[in-house]
Scaffold this active site. Structure first.
Site, short mmCIF file in Angstrom:
data_model
loop_
_atom_site.label_atom_id
_atom_site.label_comp_id
_atom_site.label_asym_id
_atom_site.label_seq_id
_atom_site.Cartn_x
_atom_site.Cartn_y
_atom_site.Cartn_z
CG HIS A 102 39.61 33.19 38.77
ND1 HIS A 102 40.02 32.13 39.54
CD2 HIS A 102 40.65 34.06 38.79
CE1 HIS A 102 41.24 32.35 40.02
NE2 HIS A 102 41.65 33.52 39.56
CG HIS A 162 44.18 38.54 45.02
ND1 HIS A 162 45.40 38.15 45.54
CD2 HIS A 162 43.91 37.69 43.99
CE1 HIS A 162 45.84 37.09 44.86
NE2 HIS A 162 44.96 36.80 43.92
CG ASP A 172 45.49 38.81 39.77
OD1 ASP A 172 46.01 39.82 39.27
OD2 ASP A 172 45.95 37.66 39.62
#
Length: 296
Positions: free
Chosen positions: A158, A262, A103
């Protein structure tokens, strides 16, 4: 007597000259004022027309943009019912399968390192990209696609208050990011049809809103995917040992793993630990797949 007549004539002549001079001056001034007024009116009229043309252009531009967005929405090809169901059942595998998902990228410094490891190991992963990061690093995004990885969507910003401002916002952020992905890839037909809600799709302060948003996604053939295994590389794990321990604990007893990691700019530790993650999972008998393997 003659002299008087001459003087009288000269005085009359002088008065006439002064009269005509004043009259002509008044006329000239009047013409100048009239011309100035007309000139000012003409200039003002030209400015108004220019502004009107500019407004018309902006109006046409807005209309064209709106039409393009509408056309993009109309042309969007969603997942089939079978594909949606396959993603829903991703955790129900009878075989040991690991889905590596990343992510918050792509980043210019971390993502390439992760891609190098994946290429060396011949593993395909799934990248949930942010619109802001994809816009900043289009070449990295192109590399992900060219090397066979699945590019999915993780919103534009986000930022929770923005993403979850109302039940329509998640889809708006999805569409905005999807357009950026298309532009970066040079492919106006690309549709990931897969969204990862920031913070996950269940629970938390925005849970009710997320459930409504999920229905809107579903109506368009767009699935959402969370995770069932994580390394906590963005939530406290500051050493390789900590990352590996979290992986071992959260993967225990599970056949199908959707592993959350991530590739944001500050996740260099994730890239450095990835070889160990892969080695451990291989040692536990897991094979690796991406979303392509699920929906194809």
């Amino acid at each position: 007597m003659i002299i008087y007549d001459i003087e009288s004539f000269e005085k009359k002549k002088s008065k006439k000259w002064i009269f005509w001079t004043i009259l002509i001056g008044i006329i000239v001034i009047g013409i100048a004022i009239f011309g100035g007024i007309k000139t000012a009116e003409y200039v003002a009229n030209q400015k108004e027309q220019k502004v009107a043309r500019g407004d018309k252009k902006e109006e046409n531009k807005d209309t064209n943009n709106s039409n393009n967005e509408q056309q993009n929405t109309n042309n969007q090809k969603g997942l089939t019912k079978e594909q949606l169901k396959a993603i829903d059942n991703i955790y129900d595998s009878k075989e040991k399968i690991a889905f590596l998902t990343f992510d918050d990228g792509p980043s210019s410094n971390v993502t390439p390192k992760i891609l190098d490891v994946l290429k060396k190991e011949d593993i395909k992963a799934t990248f949930f990209v942010l619109g802001t990061m994809a816009k900043a690093n289009p070449e990295v995004l192109k590399r992900e696609k060219e090397e066979g990885h699945y590019i999915a969507n993780h919103s534009y910003s986000h930022v929770y208050p923005k993403v979850y401002a109302n039940e329509n916002k998640p889809l708006e952020e999805y569409n905005k990011t999807n357009k950026i992905i298309q532009d970066a890839l040079g492919d106006s037909s690309y549709q990931s049809n897969l969204f990862r809600f920031p913070g996950g799709s269940v629970g938390g302060y925005y849970d009710k809103l997320k459930q409504k948003a999920k229905k809107k996604f579903r109506e368009k053939g767009i699935s959402s995917l969370d995770w069932n295994c994580l390394t906590n590389d963005s939530d406290g794990a500051e050493t390789k040992q900590a990352i590996m321990q979290n992986l071992k604990v959260t993967s225990k007893g599970k056949k199908s793993l959707v592993i959350l990691m991530h590739d944001a700019p500050n996740k260099d530790l994730t890239a450095k630990t990835l070889p160990d993650v892969i080695k451990y999972l291989k040692g536990q008998g897991y094979s690796f797949k991406s979303i392509y393997d699920v929906i194809e």
